[in-house]
Scaffold this motif. Structure first.
Motif, PDB file in Angstrom:
ATOM      1  N   THR A  16       0.829  -1.213   0.000  1.00  0.00           N
ATOM      2  CA  THR A  16       0.000   0.000   0.000  1.00  0.00           C
ATOM      3  C   THR A  16       0.861   1.259   0.000  1.00  0.00           C
ATOM      4  O   THR A  16       0.331   2.371   0.001  1.00  0.00           O
ATOM      5  CB  THR A  16      -0.900   0.029   1.244  1.00  0.00           C
ATOM      6  N   THR A  17       2.189   1.086  -0.023  1.00  0.00           N
ATOM      7  CA  THR A  17       3.071   2.247   0.090  1.00  0.00           C
ATOM      8  C   THR A  17       3.491   2.808  -1.249  1.00  0.00           C
ATOM      9  O   THR A  17       4.004   3.920  -1.321  1.00  0.00           O
ATOM     10  CB  THR A  17       4.356   1.875   0.857  1.00  0.00           C
ATOM     11  N   GLY A  18       3.315   2.046  -2.340  1.00  0.00           N
ATOM     12  CA  GLY A  18       3.711   2.532  -3.647  1.00  0.00           C
ATOM     13  C   GLY A  18       5.200   2.523  -3.887  1.00  0.00           C
ATOM     14  O   GLY A  18       5.677   2.977  -4.922  1.00  0.00           O
ATOM     15  N   ARG A  19       5.993   2.008  -2.949  1.00  0.00           N
ATOM     16  CA  ARG A  19       7.450   1.966  -3.106  1.00  0.00           C
ATOM     17  C   ARG A  19       7.890   0.540  -3.387  1.00  0.00           C
ATOM     18  O   ARG A  19       7.596  -0.376  -2.621  1.00  0.00           O
ATOM     19  CB  ARG A  19       8.147   2.476  -1.839  1.00  0.00           C
ATOM     20  N   ARG A  20       8.607   0.334  -4.477  1.00  0.00           N
ATOM     21  CA  ARG A  20       8.998  -1.006  -4.892  1.00  0.00           C
ATOM     22  C   ARG A  20      10.111  -1.545  -4.006  1.00  0.00           C
ATOM     23  O   ARG A  20      11.072  -0.844  -3.689  1.00  0.00           O
ATOM     24  CB  ARG A  20       9.462  -0.985  -6.353  1.00  0.00           C
ATOM     25  N   ALA A  21       9.973  -2.796  -3.604  1.00  0.00           N
ATOM     26  CA  ALA A  21      10.984  -3.461  -2.785  1.00  0.00           C
ATOM     27  C   ALA A  21      11.220  -4.851  -3.358  1.00  0.00           C
ATOM     28  O   ALA A  21      10.362  -5.411  -4.059  1.00  0.00           O
ATOM     29  CB  ALA A  21      10.541  -3.549  -1.328  1.00  0.00           C
ATOM     30  N   PHE A  22      12.384  -5.425  -3.058  1.00  0.00           N
ATOM     31  CA  PHE A  22      12.775  -6.721  -3.607  1.00  0.00           C
ATOM     32  C   PHE A  22      13.039  -7.703  -2.469  1.00  0.00           C
ATOM     33  O   PHE A  22      13.703  -7.376  -1.494  1.00  0.00           O
ATOM     34  CB  PHE A  22      14.036  -6.569  -4.462  1.00  0.00           C
ATOM     35  N   PHE A  23      12.531  -8.920  -2.642  1.00  0.00           N
ATOM     36  CA  PHE A  23      12.685  -9.937  -1.619  1.00  0.00           C
ATOM     37  C   PHE A  23      13.144 -11.254  -2.237  1.00  0.00           C
ATOM     38  O   PHE A  23      12.787 -11.581  -3.371  1.00  0.00           O
ATOM     39  CB  PHE A  23      11.367 -10.143  -0.872  1.00  0.00           C
ATOM     40  N   VAL A  24      13.939 -11.992  -1.465  1.00  0.00           N
ATOM     41  CA  VAL A  24      14.415 -13.308  -1.896  1.00  0.00           C
ATOM     42  C   VAL A  24      14.060 -14.312  -0.803  1.00  0.00           C
ATOM     43  O   VAL A  24      14.073 -13.992   0.379  1.00  0.00           O
ATOM     44  CB  VAL A  24      15.932 -13.320  -2.163  1.00  0.00           C
ATOM     45  N   MET A  25      13.727 -15.513  -1.233  1.00  0.00           N
ATOM     46  CA  MET A  25      13.319 -16.528  -0.267  1.00  0.00           C
ATOM     47  C   MET A  25      13.933 -17.868  -0.655  1.00  0.00           C
ATOM     48  O   MET A  25      13.784 -18.339  -1.781  1.00  0.00           O
ATOM     49  CB  MET A  25      11.789 -16.637  -0.248  1.00  0.00           C
ATOM     50  N   SER A  26      14.648 -18.474   0.285  1.00  0.00           N
ATOM     51  CA  SER A  26      15.252 -19.777   0.059  1.00  0.00           C
ATOM     52  C   SER A  26      14.192 -20.865   0.205  1.00  0.00           C
ATOM     53  O   SER A  26      13.104 -20.624   0.734  1.00  0.00           O
ATOM     54  CB  SER A  26      16.382 -20.027   1.058  1.00  0.00           C
ATOM     55  N   GLU A  27      14.522 -22.058  -0.222  1.00  0.00           N
ATOM     56  CA  GLU A  27      13.584 -23.172  -0.080  1.00  0.00           C
ATOM     57  C   GLU A  27      13.375 -23.529   1.390  1.00  0.00           C
ATOM     58  O   GLU A  27      12.287 -23.946   1.781  1.00  0.00           O
ATOM     59  CB  GLU A  27      14.086 -24.385  -0.874  1.00  0.00           C
ATOM     60  N   ASP A  28      14.417 -23.376   2.220  1.00  0.00           N
ATOM     61  CA  ASP A  28      14.262 -23.620   3.661  1.00  0.00           C
ATOM     62  C   ASP A  28      13.218 -22.680   4.263  1.00  0.00           C
ATOM     63  O   ASP A  28      12.342 -23.093   5.031  1.00  0.00           O
ATOM     64  CB  ASP A  28      15.596 -23.425   4.392  1.00  0.00           C
ATOM     65  N   THR A  29      13.313 -21.396   3.909  1.00  0.00           N
ATOM     66  CA  THR A  29      12.365 -20.406   4.413  1.00  0.00           C
ATOM     67  C   THR A  29      10.948 -20.735   3.976  1.00  0.00           C
ATOM     68  O   THR A  29      10.010 -20.734   4.782  1.00  0.00           O
ATOM     69  CB  THR A  29      12.747 -19.002   3.909  1.00  0.00           C
ATOM     70  N   ARG A  30      10.800 -21.039   2.719  1.00  0.00           N
ATOM     71  CA  ARG A  30       9.471 -21.333   2.180  1.00  0.00           C
ATOM     72  C   ARG A  30       8.880 -22.595   2.817  1.00  0.00           C
ATOM     73  O   ARG A  30       7.696 -22.620   3.172  1.00  0.00           O
ATOM     74  CB  ARG A  30       9.558 -21.499   0.667  1.00  0.00           C
ATOM     75  N   ARG A  31       9.711 -23.615   2.994  1.00  0.00           N
ATOM     76  CA  ARG A  31       9.224 -24.879   3.553  1.00  0.00           C
ATOM     77  C   ARG A  31       8.718 -24.683   4.978  1.00  0.00           C
ATOM     78  O   ARG A  31       7.635 -25.156   5.333  1.00  0.00           O
ATOM     79  CB  ARG A  31      10.333 -25.925   3.525  1.00  0.00           C
ATOM     80  N   ILE A  32       9.484 -23.965   5.791  1.00  0.00           N
ATOM     81  CA  ILE A  32       9.066 -23.755   7.179  1.00  0.00           C
ATOM     82  C   ILE A  32       7.797 -22.910   7.236  1.00  0.00           C
ATOM     83  O   ILE A  32       6.847 -23.242   7.950  1.00  0.00           O
ATOM     84  CB  ILE A  32      10.197 -23.096   7.989  1.00  0.00           C
ATOM     85  N   ALA A  33       7.753 -21.818   6.463  1.00  0.00           N
ATOM     86  CA  ALA A  33       6.608 -20.907   6.505  1.00  0.00           C
ATOM     87  C   ALA A  33       5.300 -21.629   6.186  1.00  0.00           C
ATOM     88  O   ALA A  33       4.315 -21.532   6.925  1.00  0.00           O
ATOM     89  CB  ALA A  33       6.828 -19.752   5.540  1.00  0.00           C
ATOM     90  N   PHE A  34       5.289 -22.357   5.085  1.00  0.00           N
ATOM     91  CA  PHE A  34       4.039 -22.964   4.645  1.00  0.00           C
ATOM     92  C   PHE A  34       3.725 -24.260   5.396  1.00  0.00           C
ATOM     93  O   PHE A  34       2.557 -24.619   5.552  1.00  0.00           O
ATOM     94  CB  PHE A  34       4.072 -23.189   3.139  1.00  0.00           C
ATOM     95  N   THR A  35       4.741 -24.948   5.890  1.00  0.00           N
ATOM     96  CA  THR A  35       4.482 -26.158   6.673  1.00  0.00           C
ATOM     97  C   THR A  35       3.880 -25.799   8.016  1.00  0.00           C
ATOM     98  O   THR A  35       2.904 -26.420   8.461  1.00  0.00           O
ATOM     99  CB  THR A  35       5.780 -26.962   6.877  1.00  0.00           C
ATOM    100  N   VAL A  36       4.432 -24.782   8.683  1.00  0.00           N
ATOM    101  CA  VAL A  36       3.905 -24.357   9.970  1.00  0.00           C
ATOM    102  C   VAL A  36       2.474 -23.838   9.817  1.00  0.00           C
ATOM    103  O   VAL A  36       1.611 -24.078  10.678  1.00  0.00           O
ATOM    104  CB  VAL A  36       4.819 -23.280  10.598  1.00  0.00           C
ATOM    105  N   ALA A  37       2.192 -23.167   8.711  1.00  0.00           N
ATOM    106  CA  ALA A  37       0.858 -22.604   8.503  1.00  0.00           C
ATOM    107  C   ALA A  37      -0.220 -23.672   8.409  1.00  0.00           C
ATOM    108  O   ALA A  37      -1.385 -23.420   8.757  1.00  0.00           O
ATOM    109  CB  ALA A  37       0.846 -21.748   7.237  1.00  0.00           C
ATOM    110  N   THR A  38       0.150 -24.881   7.971  1.00  0.00           N
ATOM    111  CA  THR A  38      -0.871 -25.922   7.776  1.00  0.00           C
ATOM    112  C   THR A  38      -1.547 -26.351   9.084  1.00  0.00           C
ATOM    113  O   THR A  38      -2.665 -26.854   9.044  1.00  0.00           O
ATOM    114  CB  THR A  38      -0.257 -27.175   7.109  1.00  0.00           C
ATOM    115  N   ARG A  39      -0.890 -26.132  10.231  1.00  0.00           N
ATOM    116  CA  ARG A  39      -1.502 -26.577  11.483  1.00  0.00           C
ATOM    117  C   ARG A  39      -2.739 -25.741  11.842  1.00  0.00           C
ATOM    118  O   ARG A  39      -3.549 -26.158  12.657  1.00  0.00           O
ATOM    119  CB  ARG A  39      -0.494 -26.530  12.629  1.00  0.00           C
ATOM    120  N   GLY A  40      -2.887 -24.586  11.224  1.00  0.00           N
ATOM    121  CA  GLY A  40      -4.056 -23.768  11.500  1.00  0.00           C
ATOM    122  C   GLY A  40      -5.175 -23.928  10.487  1.00  0.00           C
ATOM    123  O   GLY A  40      -6.158 -23.191  10.516  1.00  0.00           O
TER     124      GLY A  40
END
Length: 454
Positions: free
Chosen positions: A114-138
């Motif tokens: 919502t800020t209109g300012r472009r930013a760049f992000f990188v995500m490793s497979e470890d980060t992605r695996r933990i984020a989405f695996t933990v989310a499944t418990r909810g």
């Protein structure tokens, strides 16, 4: 931090069963480990934390960070020397590389939010695996056995309504999911598709699972209620902005479907999942969530915060430490009826923006702010932008460009993209005018990228 998804899931369930004590123990141990890691591998955090004692495990001792501070020091912020802003930007500027991993290991996404300012992000497979695996418990209240049976019977036919044409998080993830799917028909539908065409395409596809922004879900619900859209999805996964409880209920009833509501961002994917009682629950074993006032002092439960500071304990390549999210939240002072031991919150920020127009023939057209923002964000050279509806048929666009770009050339591309999208929605009479003034901050000191009339 290379545990398998199964190991992460088992520990996440174990933490939930152990309750507050097990959650706090994990949070404190992981926080101390994360602080030690970023001090050793990130030049930015090494400098920022140089005054701290060894073995810190108290998050309140850490200085606050912001998106702009981190982006200004991108090369010093990241922990992999290969990840320079120049290389990441070059990858993100090439739309043909959407979904492909930088150096074969990093998912690259961009955001203006919502800020209109472009930013760049990188995500490793470890980060992605933990984020989405933990989310499944909810997700158990949504993905019940009967719902899963319905999804499997339809071979989990999935429609992903996302902004296309760039490395936007939802687009990148959708491309990766589509390309990795085996025996599952996953299709991408651009959110810029005019509603009559989108309705026709969805009727033909008849998805069992839909992923989209809540505002798009609300617009589709209106089409379903009117009888123009005739689909029977089992689940709608909504995320990225907040609607009222009444709107979520309207969407649910319109489709007779379960609603899976996720709260996340480029910085922290799948941060929280909403329970059956309408509260988001934080993953406190893998993050630290601090509602604070304007002076960054803790906000008591039951009171609306000014903002929230988030520390992500599983993100190593691009650490998020006491990061000012900008969203106002309210923490529930008593336990949630769902029985979750995790913090329960309501988000007061991320209010969805809808802009109303009329075609030349007088038909009402409602557009989400996402498709409009998308056209400006895709134009090379734009650093900051603001779209203002100054009259029912006038959009004024303010631009701030990166150094070295031709203002007339960038404006021509922005104007062409916006005009083309409006024409596709039968709004070719809407005037797109060039603002000579720079984007302006709100009285609260924030920049709103899209401002509707009134």
């Amino acid at each position: 931090m290379s545990d398998t998804a199964l190991a992460v899931f088992r520990d996440a369930r174990k933490a939930q069963k152990e309750g507050k004590q097990g959650i706090v123990q994990r949070q404190r141990a992981r926080l101390a480990e994360q602080i030690a890691y970023v001090r050793a591998h990130s030049r930015y955090y090494g400098e920022l934390y140089r005054h701290l004692p060894e073995g810190v495990d108290d998050v309140t001792l850490l200085p606050v960070t912001t998106k702009q501070k981190l982006m200004d020091r991108f090369d010093d912020w990241v922990t992999d020397p290969e990840l320079t802003l120049e290389r990441v930007r070059a990858h993100a500027d090439d739309p043909s590389l959407v979904g492909e991993r930088l150096f074969g290991k990093y998912t690259v996404t961009t955001s203006s939010g919502t800020t209109g300012r472009r930013a760049f992000f990188v995500m490793s497979e470890d980060t992605r695996r933990i984020a989405f695996t933990v989310a499944t418990r909810g997700m158990s209240h949504v993905l019940s056995p009967w719902t899963v049976v319905k999804l499997l019977a339809a071979r989990w036919r999935t429609a992903m309504l996302v902004p296309t044409g760039g490395h936007f998080a939802s687009h990148v993830v959708a491309v990766q999911q589509r390309d990795a799917s085996r025996g599952v028909d996953k299709r991408i539908f651009p959110v810029t598709t005019p509603m009559p065409q989108l309705v026709e395409q969805l009727n033909a596809f008849n998805p069992a699972y839909i992923e989209c922004y809540p505002t798009i879900g609300a617009l589709l619900a209106t089409e379903q209620e009117a009888g123009r859209l005739r689909i029977k999805p089992a689940v709608l996964r909504l995320g990225g902005e907040g609607l009222t409880d009444a709107e979520y209920e309207r969407i649910r009833k319109a489709f007779g479907a379960k609603i899976l509501d996720l709260y996340g961002a480029n910085e922290f994917p799948a941060l929280m999942v909403k329970c059956a009682h309408g509260w988001y629950h934080t993953h406190d074993d893998w993050m630290v969530f601090e509602p604070v006032n304007a002076d960054y002092r803790p906000t008591p439960p039951g009171e609306k915060s000014h903002t929230v500071l988030v520390t992500v304990l599983y993100r190593r390549e691009q650490p998020i430490m006491r990061y000012d999210v900008g969203d106002s939240v309210l923490v529930r002072p008593d336990p949630c009826e769902c029985g979750s031991p995790f913090m329960a919150i309501r988000v007061r920020g991320r209010v969805p923006i809808l802009m109303n127009f009329q075609t030349a023939a007088g038909r009402e057209v409602t557009l989400s702010s996402f498709p409009l923002s998308l056209q400006v964000e895709l134009a090379p050279g734009v650093e900051l932008f603001q779209i203002i509806q100054t009259a029912p048929s006038i959009l004024r666009v303010r631009l701030q460009l990166r150094p070295g770009n031709d203002p007339d050339k960038v404006w021509h591309e922005v104007h062409e993209k916006l005009s083309r999208m409006l024409e596709e929605h039968e709004l070719s009479h809407v005037v797109v005018e060039r603002g000579t003034e720079p984007p302006e901050l709100s009285p609260g000191g924030k920049l709103r990228s899209v401002i509707p009339l009134g």
